[in-house]
Enzyme design. Structure first.
Site, PDB file in Angstrom:
ATOM      1  N   CYS A   2       1.178  -1.528  -0.158  1.00 21.17           N
ATOM      2  CA  CYS A   2       0.494   0.092   0.123  1.00 21.17           C
ATOM      3  C   CYS A   2       0.977   1.241  -0.195  1.00 21.17           C
ATOM      4  O   CYS A   2       1.878   0.955   0.339  1.00 21.17           O
ATOM      5  CB  CYS A   2      -0.846   0.018   1.401  1.00 21.17           C
ATOM      6  SG  CYS A   2      -2.351  -1.591   1.365  1.00 21.17           S
ATOM      7  N   ARG A  27       4.256  -0.148  -5.092  1.00 22.79           N
ATOM      8  CA  ARG A  27       3.535  -0.297  -3.681  1.00 22.79           C
ATOM      9  C   ARG A  27       2.452  -1.311  -3.820  1.00 22.79           C
ATOM     10  O   ARG A  27       2.279  -2.127  -2.526  1.00 22.79           O
ATOM     11  CB  ARG A  27       3.557   0.836  -3.107  1.00 22.79           C
ATOM     12  CG  ARG A  27       4.172   1.735  -2.794  1.00 22.79           C
ATOM     13  CD  ARG A  27       4.621   2.511  -1.554  1.00 22.79           C
ATOM     14  NE  ARG A  27       4.294   1.757  -0.418  1.00 22.79           N
ATOM     15  CZ  ARG A  27       5.372   1.886   0.139  1.00 22.79           C
ATOM     16  NH1 ARG A  27       6.824   2.144  -0.189  1.00 22.79           N
ATOM     17  NH2 ARG A  27       4.968   1.478   1.651  1.00 22.79           N
ATOM     18  N   TRP A  75      -2.959  -2.567  -1.549  1.00 22.78           N
ATOM     19  CA  TRP A  75      -2.652  -3.462  -1.630  1.00 22.78           C
ATOM     20  C   TRP A  75      -2.918  -4.996  -0.420  1.00 22.78           C
ATOM     21  O   TRP A  75      -2.655  -4.598   0.501  1.00 22.78           O
ATOM     22  CB  TRP A  75      -0.599  -4.639  -2.058  1.00 22.78           C
ATOM     23  CG  TRP A  75      -0.184  -5.643  -2.463  1.00 22.78           C
ATOM     24  CD1 TRP A  75      -0.060  -5.878  -3.047  1.00 22.78           C
ATOM     25  CD2 TRP A  75      -0.538  -6.627  -1.622  1.00 22.78           C
ATOM     26  NE1 TRP A  75       0.395  -6.784  -3.891  1.00 22.78           N
ATOM     27  CE2 TRP A  75       0.320  -7.406  -1.929  1.00 22.78           C
ATOM     28  CE3 TRP A  75      -0.430  -7.333  -0.094  1.00 22.78           C
ATOM     29  CZ2 TRP A  75       0.602  -8.790  -1.409  1.00 22.78           C
ATOM     30  CZ3 TRP A  75       0.045  -7.782   0.536  1.00 22.78           C
ATOM     31  CH2 TRP A  75       0.825  -9.179  -0.081  1.00 22.78           C
ATOM     32  N   ASN A  99      -1.404   2.087   5.657  1.00 22.93           N
ATOM     33  CA  ASN A  99      -0.779   1.186   4.818  1.00 22.93           C
ATOM     34  C   ASN A  99      -0.242   0.845   6.640  1.00 22.93           C
ATOM     35  O   ASN A  99       0.278   1.411   7.522  1.00 22.93           O
ATOM     36  CB  ASN A  99       0.368   1.968   4.494  1.00 22.93           C
ATOM     37  CG  ASN A  99       1.862   0.972   4.501  1.00 22.93           C
ATOM     38  OD1 ASN A  99       1.307   0.070   4.507  1.00 22.93           O
ATOM     39  ND2 ASN A  99       3.034   1.688   4.368  1.00 22.93           N
ATOM     40  N   GLY A 100      -0.406  -0.666   6.907  1.00 20.70           N
ATOM     41  CA  GLY A 100      -0.145  -1.335   7.351  1.00 20.70           C
ATOM     42  C   GLY A 100      -0.625  -2.452   7.624  1.00 20.70           C
ATOM     43  O   GLY A 100      -1.728  -2.455   7.294  1.00 20.70           O
ATOM     44  N   GLU A 479      18.532 -16.347  -8.777  1.00 22.82           N
ATOM     45  CA  GLU A 479      17.779 -14.892  -8.950  1.00 22.82           C
ATOM     46  C   GLU A 479      17.185 -14.722 -10.817  1.00 22.82           C
ATOM     47  O   GLU A 479      16.123 -14.920 -10.844  1.00 22.82           O
ATOM     48  CB  GLU A 479      19.338 -13.682  -9.364  1.00 22.82           C
ATOM     49  CG  GLU A 479      18.413 -12.564  -9.690  1.00 22.82           C
ATOM     50  CD  GLU A 479      17.850 -11.801  -8.593  1.00 22.82           C
ATOM     51  OE1 GLU A 479      16.889 -12.579  -7.388  1.00 22.82           O
ATOM     52  OE2 GLU A 479      16.824 -10.855  -9.120  1.00 22.82           O
ATOM     53  N   LYS A 483      12.664 -13.819 -10.920  1.00 24.20           N
ATOM     54  CA  LYS A 483      13.152 -12.946 -12.102  1.00 24.20           C
ATOM     55  C   LYS A 483      11.891 -13.280 -13.152  1.00 24.20           C
ATOM     56  O   LYS A 483      11.224 -12.896 -13.340  1.00 24.20           O
ATOM     57  CB  LYS A 483      14.093 -12.393 -12.754  1.00 24.20           C
ATOM     58  CG  LYS A 483      14.233 -10.756 -12.669  1.00 24.20           C
ATOM     59  CD  LYS A 483      15.002 -10.005 -11.539  1.00 24.20           C
ATOM     60  CE  LYS A 483      14.583  -9.833 -10.438  1.00 24.20           C
ATOM     61  NZ  LYS A 483      14.849  -9.452  -9.351  1.00 24.20           N
ATOM     62  N   GLU A 486       8.070 -14.385 -11.667  1.00 25.58           N
ATOM     63  CA  GLU A 486       7.499 -13.362 -11.364  1.00 25.58           C
ATOM     64  C   GLU A 486       7.259 -11.969 -11.979  1.00 25.58           C
ATOM     65  O   GLU A 486       6.195 -11.878 -11.720  1.00 25.58           O
ATOM     66  CB  GLU A 486       8.406 -12.102  -9.854  1.00 25.58           C
ATOM     67  CG  GLU A 486       9.548 -11.363 -10.340  1.00 25.58           C
ATOM     68  CD  GLU A 486      10.178 -10.972  -9.394  1.00 25.58           C
ATOM     69  OE1 GLU A 486       9.287  -9.901  -8.761  1.00 25.58           O
ATOM     70  OE2 GLU A 486      11.348  -9.961  -9.097  1.00 25.58           O
ATOM     71  N   HIS A 502      20.415 -34.900  -7.681  1.00 26.07           N
ATOM     72  CA  HIS A 502      19.710 -35.633  -6.450  1.00 26.07           C
ATOM     73  C   HIS A 502      17.993 -34.940  -6.640  1.00 26.07           C
ATOM     74  O   HIS A 502      17.236 -35.441  -5.273  1.00 26.07           O
ATOM     75  CB  HIS A 502      19.638 -34.979  -5.157  1.00 26.07           C
ATOM     76  CG  HIS A 502      21.501 -35.478  -5.209  1.00 26.07           C
ATOM     77  ND1 HIS A 502      22.226 -36.566  -4.926  1.00 26.07           N
ATOM     78  CD2 HIS A 502      22.710 -34.507  -5.962  1.00 26.07           C
ATOM     79  CE1 HIS A 502      23.579 -36.224  -4.510  1.00 26.07           C
ATOM     80  NE2 HIS A 502      23.539 -35.389  -5.458  1.00 26.07           N
ATOM     81  N   LYS A 599       5.890  -3.496  -3.946  1.00 24.58           N
ATOM     82  CA  LYS A 599       6.885  -3.638  -3.589  1.00 24.58           C
ATOM     83  C   LYS A 599       8.248  -3.328  -2.535  1.00 24.58           C
ATOM     84  O   LYS A 599       9.438  -3.884  -2.458  1.00 24.58           O
ATOM     85  CB  LYS A 599       7.723  -2.539  -4.282  1.00 24.58           C
ATOM     86  CG  LYS A 599       9.033  -1.463  -4.391  1.00 24.58           C
ATOM     87  CD  LYS A 599      10.189  -2.333  -5.946  1.00 24.58           C
ATOM     88  CE  LYS A 599      11.575  -1.968  -5.824  1.00 24.58           C
ATOM     89  NZ  LYS A 599      11.921  -2.943  -6.657  1.00 24.58           N
TER      90      LYS A 599
HETATM   91  C1  F6R Z   1      12.559  -9.338  -6.888  1.00 22.61           C
HETATM   92  C2  F6R Z   1      12.199  -8.526  -5.720  1.00 22.61           C
HETATM   93  C3  F6R Z   1      12.246  -9.177  -4.467  1.00 22.61           C
HETATM   94  C4  F6R Z   1      12.353  -8.226  -3.014  1.00 22.61           C
HETATM   95  C5  F6R Z   1      12.099  -8.893  -1.841  1.00 22.61           C
HETATM   96  C6  F6R Z   1      13.006  -7.996  -0.138  1.00 22.61           C
HETATM   97  O1  F6R Z   1      12.806  -9.221  -7.896  1.00 22.61           O
HETATM   98  O2  F6R Z   1      12.490  -8.002  -5.664  1.00 22.61           O
HETATM   99  O3  F6R Z   1      12.083 -10.347  -4.153  1.00 22.61           O
HETATM  100  O4  F6R Z   1      14.058  -8.646  -3.557  1.00 22.61           O
HETATM  101  O5  F6R Z   1      11.002  -8.885  -1.464  1.00 22.61           O
HETATM  102  O6  F6R Z   1      12.408  -6.436  -0.411  1.00 22.61           O
HETATM  103  P1  F6R Z   1      14.133  -5.559   0.314  1.00 22.61           P
HETATM  104  O7  F6R Z   1      15.108  -5.875  -0.409  1.00 22.61           O
HETATM  105  O8  F6R Z   1      13.082  -4.877   0.057  1.00 22.61           O
HETATM  106  O9  F6R Z   1      13.714  -6.121   1.586  1.00 22.61           O
END
Ligand code: F6R
Length: 604
Positions: A2, A27, A75, A99-100, A479, A483, A486, A502, A599
Site C-alpha cells: 500500500c 507499492r 495491496w 498502510n500497515g 535470481e 525474475k 515473477e 539428486h 515492492k
Molecule cells: C524480486 C524482489 C523481491 C525483493 C524482496 C525483498 O525481484 O524484488 O524478492 O527482493 O521482497 O525486498 P527488500 O530488498 O526491499 O527487503
C-alpha cells in the site's frame, strides 16, 4: 505494501494526489482512492477497484479546494480488493488512509460493534476511522483525537487523517510502516516513499515512529504520540533527481532500471575508495569496533541472493565465516551465532517486515546489526547499529534489477574491506570492481537484443525453465528463475548444478529449457558436465558466459566478454534480467506491476 499520500497546500489537490499515487503505484495496485474538500466545503471520497487508471477515470473533471487531501493505493491484506474495502475510509467527519496491519483489529472491531458502530468494509483500517471519530467527539480537536484513538492499537500503521471540520489540516503518524514528510514553499507532503512528491520537492524528513505531524499550508508541527510533547522538524535535501523516477524513453521502469546498473555501481562506490582506488573505506562501520567473528546475512528474495554472493565473496578474502539466512525463517529460530558476530540485513526498501524482525531478534540477543539498504531514512537505518547505503536511486519496477546490482557492489566492497589489503588477489579484485561499471555499461550498450529476443521466445515455448549454476552462478541461477517467474508467471526454478542428480534431473525431457549462467570460471568444468547430463536427456541448454578456456567446450549460447574478477556476475545478471524482461513484455504482462506482488513487503 500500500502507498499513502497526504497533501496540505495551495494547489488544486486532486491533481497533486492523483499524480503522487501514480508514483506509488509500484507499492500496490488492487484498488485506490482519494479524499478532498469539494466546492461545497465537504469531504468527497472517490474510490475504485483495480488499477489506478480506473480511479483516474472516476475522477474525470473533479477538482478540490486548496487545503488538505489524501490518497491511497492498496495491496489487499484484510478484505478483497473491492471498492468498499478501498481507502479512504470514513467515520463521521473523519476520513483517513492507512498502510500497515492492525493486529488487534478483531478485538477492537468487537468492542466498537458492541458500542453500536456500523462497519461498511472488511478492512482493519475502518476500526481506526471509528476510534478516531469517537475520540474526536470527546476531544473536539483532530490532533488530540488521533492520539487518543490510537492508544491501545497494536500493529503497524502509517496514517494520513483529515477532518471535515478542520479544512486545510492533515494529521500524519506512523508506527512500523514508513512515512516520509516533504516540505516546499507553502505546502507539505506525507507519503510512503519519496518519489511520490519528488516532482515538487527534494526536501524530506523521515517521520520518526510514534510522532504526529500536523500539516497545513501555513506550516508543520510535530509532537510525540504518547504525551504531545513537541519534536523538532529537520528536513534534508535528497540528491535524487525527479527524472530518475520517470520512465524516460523506456517502455517500462524495469527496462530503464536494468540500464541504470552501471550508474548504481558508480554511485555505490562513491566515497568508498581511497588512496587512488587502492583501499576500501567504509567509515560507517568504524563505530562497530573490531571486525566480526562471523557474519550472518538476513534478507528476503533478491536481497537474499545478493547475500549468497556476499558469502562467497567475503569468504574468498577473509577468515570470517558467513551464514546467509532467509529472514522469515531465521527470525523464529534460536540465533546461535558466535560471540562477536554481526547480523547484516540486506533490504532494498529497508522496510521488509521479516528482515526488520530478524534484525530485532539479533539486537535483543546482543549482536551488532548492520543494514544494507537503498533507502536512506528507512526503518532499517534506524533499527540497526550501522547503515551501508546502496545508491541505486529510486527503483520503481517491482522486480528488483539495479538495486540488486548495487547490493552486489556493496557485498563485493565488504569482501575487499575485510580482506588483506596487501594480498595481490584483493588488489586485483578491487581493480576489477573499479572497472566494472564501465565494462557493464559497454556491455549493455552493445547487447545483442535479437539474441535476447530469441532466448525469450525459447523461454516462452518451454513448459518449464530450470536455471542451474555452481559457485557464484548458483545465486545467479536462482535470481534468474525468480525474475522470470515473477514477471512472466511461467514455471521456473533454480538449483545448484550438483543437486540435479539428486532429484530435479527427473524433470528434464524434450521441451524443458535449462538456463546456465557461466560467470564463475573456477567451476566451469563441473558446470559443463551438468550441462552434458541435461543434453543427454533431451533438455535444451542456454548458456550465458565467456568462451571457455577448454576449446572442446561448445561456445556459449549468449557469449559474455572475458570476466574480470567477479564482474561476470554483473554481466550475467544483466542478461538474465533482460531475458526475463523481454519474455514478460512478449506475454503482454504488466512488467512493472506483476500480479500479487508489491515492492515493499511491510507485512509478515
Ligand atoms: C524480486 C524482489 C523481491 C525483493 C524482496 C525483498 O525481484 O524484488 O524478492 O527482493 O521482497 O525486498 P527488500 O530488498 O526491499 O527487503
Amino acid at each position: 505494501m500500500c502507498g499513502i499520500i497526504g497533501y496540505a497546500g495551495s494547489r488544486e489537490p486532486v491533481g497533486v494526489v492523483s499524480e503522487a499515487l501514480s508514483r506509488l503505484e509500484y507499492r500496490g495496485y488492487d484498488s485506490s482512492g482519494v479524499a478532498f474538500f469539494d466546492k461545497k466545503g465537504s469531504i468527497s471520497v472517490v474510490r475504485a477497484s483495480g488499477k489506478l487508471s480506473r480511479l483516474v477515470e472516476a475522477l474525470q473533471g473533479a477538482t478540490g479546494l486548496p487545503g488538505a487531501a489524501i490518497g491511497h493505493i492498496r495491496w489487499a491484506t484484510h478484505g478483497a480488493p473491492t471498492e468498499e474495502n478501498a481507502h479512504p475510509h470514513r467515520s463521521g467527519p473523519i476520513v483517513l488512509v492507512h498502510n500497515g496491519i492492525i493486529e488487534n483489529e478483531r478485538a477492537l472491531r468487537r468492542e466498537l460493534i458492541g458500542e453500536g458502530c456500523v462497519f461498511s468494509s472488511e478492512t482493519d483500517t475502518e476500526v481506526l476511522a471509528h476510534r478516531i471519530h469517537r475520540a474526536y467527539r470527546e476531544e473536539g480537536d483532530l490532533q488530540a483525537a488521533v492520539r487518543k484513538g490510537l492508544s491501545g492499537v497494536e500493529g503497524s500503521y502509517a496514517l494520513a487523517v483529515m477532518c471535515e471540520e478542520s479544512p486545510g489540516q492533515l494529521v500524519a503518524v506512523r508506527k512500523g510502516a514508513p512515512l516520509i514528510l516533504g516540505e516546499a514553499e507553502g505546502e507539505f507532503f506525507a507519503a510512503s516513499d519519496i518519489p511520490a512528491f519528488l516532482k515538487w520537492t527534494r526536501r524530506v524528513m523521515p517521520l520518526p515512529p510514534e510522532v504526529l505531524a500536523i500539516l497545513s499550508p501555513e506550516g508543520l508541527s510535530l509532537c510525540r504520540l504518547e504525551d504531545g510533547q513537541p519534536v523538532p522538524a529537520v528536513f534534508e535535501e535528497v540528491p535524487w533527481d525527479p527524472v530518475q523516477a520517470e520512465k524516460g524513453h523506456y517502455r517500462h521502469f524495469m527496462e530503464k532500471e536494468i540500464f541504470e546498473g552501471p550508474r548504481a555501481i558508480i554511485d555505490t562506490l562513491e566515497g568508498r575508495l581511497a588512496e587512488e582506488n587502492s583501499r576500501v573505506i567504509l567509515p560507517e562501520l568504524l563505530r562497530l569496533g573490531p571486525n566480526p567473528t562471523e557474519i550472518v546475512f538476513v534478507a528476503c528474495g533478491t536481497s537474499y541472493h545478493a547475500g549468497l554472493l556476499g558469502r562467497l565473496m567475503i569468504e574468498s578474502f577473509s577468515p570470517i565465516s558467513v551464514r546467509v539466512e532467509i529472514a522469515s525463517e531465521f527470525r523464529y529460530r534460536p540465533l546461535r551465532a558466535r560471540k562477536g558476530a554481526w547480523v547484516i540485513g540486506i533490504s532494498q526498501s529497508g522496510e521488509t517486515a521479516d528482515t526488520l524482525g530478524a534484525l530485532e531478534l539479533a539486537r535483543k540477543e546482543g549482536y551488532l546489526t548492520v543494514g544494507i539498504t537503498n533507502v536512506g531514512g528507512s526503518s532499517i537505518t534506524r533499527e540497526t547499529d550501522a547503515t551501508l547505503l546502496t545508491r541505486a536511486g529510486p527503483e520503481i519496477g517491482v522486480a528488483s534489477t539495479k538495486a540488486f546490482i548495487a547490493q552486489v557492489t556493496l557485498v563485493w566492497l565488504l569482501a575487499l574491506y575485510f580482506g588483506r589489503r596487501e594480498s595481490p588477489e584483493v588488489r586485483e579484485s578491487l581493480a576489477a570492481l573499479v572497472r566494472s561499471p564501465a565494462r557493464l555499461e559497454g556491455f549493455l550498450g552493445s547487447v545483442d537484443s535479437s539474441a535476447i529476443e530469441r532466448m525469450a521466445r525459447q523461454v516462452l515455448d518451454s513448459r518449464f525453465v530450470i536455471f542451474i549454476g555452481r559457485g557464484m552462478d548458483y545465486p545467479l541461477a536462482i535470481e534468474g528463475a525468480l525474475k522470470l517467474k515473477e514477471i512472466t508467471y511461467r514455471p521456473a526454478d533454480g538449483y545448484p548444478g550438483g543437486e540435479l542428480k539428486h532429484g530435479p534431473i527427473a524433470l528434464v525431457e524434450r521441451g524443458v529449457l535449462v538456463v546456465a549462467p557461466l560467470a564463475d570460471s573456477s567451476l566451469r568444468p563441473k558446470e559443463m558436465s551438468n550441462i552434458r547430463e541435461i543434453e543427454a536427456r533431451g533438455g535444451t541448454v542456454l548458456t550465458i558466459g565467456p568462451a571457455s578456456p577448454d576449446p572442446s567446450d561448445p561456445s556459449p549460447s549468449f557469449p559474455l566478454p572475458a570476466c574480470q574478477g567477479w564482474d561476470g556476475v554483473f554481466l550475467a545478471s544483466a542478461v538474465l534480467q533482460l531475458l526475463a524482461y523481454r519474455a514478460a513484455s512478449l506475454t503482454g504482462n504488466d512488467v512493472d506491476q506483476p500480479r500479487n506482488l508489491a515492492k515493499s513487503v511491510t507485512v509478515e
